[in-house]
Design a protein around this motif. Structure first.
Motif, PDB file in Angstrom:
ATOM      1  N   GLU A 162       0.846  -1.191   0.000  1.00  7.11           N
ATOM      2  CA  GLU A 162       0.000   0.000   0.000  1.00  7.11           C
ATOM      3  C   GLU A 162       0.880   1.239   0.000  1.00  7.11           C
ATOM      4  O   GLU A 162       1.901   1.281   0.674  1.00  7.11           O
ATOM      5  CB  GLU A 162      -0.900   0.023   1.240  1.00  7.11           C
ATOM      6  CG  GLU A 162      -1.923  -1.089   1.262  1.00  7.11           C
ATOM      7  CD  GLU A 162      -2.788  -1.042   2.520  1.00  7.11           C
ATOM      8  OE1 GLU A 162      -2.946   0.052   3.113  1.00  7.11           O
ATOM      9  OE2 GLU A 162      -3.278  -2.100   2.915  1.00  7.11           O
TER      10      GLU A 162
ATOM     11  N   SER B  28       0.386   5.505   0.235  1.00 12.43           N
ATOM     12  CA  SER B  28      -0.470   6.665   0.446  1.00 12.43           C
ATOM     13  C   SER B  28       0.444   7.878   0.613  1.00 12.43           C
ATOM     14  O   SER B  28       0.929   8.153   1.705  1.00 12.43           O
ATOM     15  CB  SER B  28      -1.353   6.456   1.686  1.00 12.43           C
ATOM     16  OG  SER B  28      -2.156   7.595   1.900  1.00 12.43           O
ATOM     17  N   GLU B  29       0.714   8.535  -0.507  1.00 13.89           N
ATOM     18  CA  GLU B  29       1.690   9.624  -0.505  1.00 13.89           C
ATOM     19  C   GLU B  29       1.071  10.906   0.039  1.00 13.89           C
ATOM     20  O   GLU B  29      -0.023  11.255  -0.390  1.00 13.89           O
ATOM     21  CB  GLU B  29       2.201   9.843  -1.932  1.00 13.89           C
ATOM     22  CG  GLU B  29       3.397  10.732  -1.993  1.00 13.89           C
ATOM     23  CD  GLU B  29       4.119  10.662  -3.338  1.00 13.89           C
ATOM     24  OE1 GLU B  29       5.005  11.477  -3.539  1.00 13.89           O
ATOM     25  OE2 GLU B  29       3.805   9.809  -4.169  1.00 13.89           O
TER      26      GLU B  29
ATOM     27  N   GLU C 273       1.824  10.033   3.295  1.00 13.32           N
ATOM     28  CA  GLU C 273       1.573   9.558   4.655  1.00 13.32           C
ATOM     29  C   GLU C 273       2.217   8.219   4.997  1.00 13.32           C
ATOM     30  O   GLU C 273       2.710   8.033   6.101  1.00 13.32           O
ATOM     31  CB  GLU C 273       0.061   9.427   4.929  1.00 13.32           C
ATOM     32  CG  GLU C 273      -0.688  10.733   4.923  1.00 13.32           C
ATOM     33  CD  GLU C 273      -1.165  11.146   3.549  1.00 13.32           C
ATOM     34  OE1 GLU C 273      -1.216  10.282   2.631  1.00 13.32           O
ATOM     35  OE2 GLU C 273      -1.453  12.340   3.360  1.00 13.32           O
TER      36      GLU C 273
END
Length: 171
Positions: free
Chosen positions: A90, A92-93, A95
């Protein structure tokens, strides 16, 4: 070097949690983990280089790398290569990044004899600085213990010190 020491703790006997604050914006610290041209400057302990580093930064993509000891003062380790392969789960750029980290060979074949790690990196904005939280989950307490005995904690400390130095050069 900053006095932002790395904090470490073990949870549930098989999860190693590492934390450190870097004096750089979150987007920049995140970028260090996704671009091979940055990884080559800081990934690995002192005296080791990253002569091979390919990154396909997407869920399901592969990060394949080779750390090579180039420091003659490291005696028996001089010239040694250590190959790794991460498979991104996963992203989530800017974060977080999660991936499975494996020991591998030059062709990317996973070494099933060595413990893999489920890694989650969390990048937290703290007033313009970045708190990096690395959670490494192992299949058992014994698997965690085996990588600790290989000197993994010292290696990560060196690696994050090198990351801080590289951040200071590029910011």
């Amino acid at each position: 070097m900053s006095n932002n020491a790395m904090l470490s703790r073990v949870e549930d006997e098989r999860v190693l949690v590492l934390e450190r604050v870097f004096d750089a914006p979150r987007e920049l610290v995140y970028k260090m983990f996704k671009e091979p041209e940055h990884l080559k400057h800081w990934w690995g302990p002192r005296g080791w280089e990253l002569p091979v580093c390919s990154v396909d930064f997407r869920p399901g993509g592969v990060w394949h790398y080779c750390m090579k000891c180039v420091d003659r003062n490291q005696g028996q380790f001089y010239g040694m290569e250590s190959w790794g392969k991460g498979i991104y789960k996963e992203i989530s750029e800017p974060e977080s990044i999660s991936y499975t980290d494996y020991f591998s060979d030059a062709e990317g074949t996973i070494n099933e004899e060595m413990p893999s790690t489920e890694v989650t990196l969390e990048f937290v904005d703290v007033d313009g600085k970045t708190k990096l939280i690395n959670r490494g989950e192992y299949v058992s307490a014994e698997a965690l213990q085996s990588v600790m005995e290989m000197g993994m904690l010292q290696g990560i400390t060196d690696t994050w010190n090198r990351l801080e130095e590289h951040l200071n050069e590029v910011k």
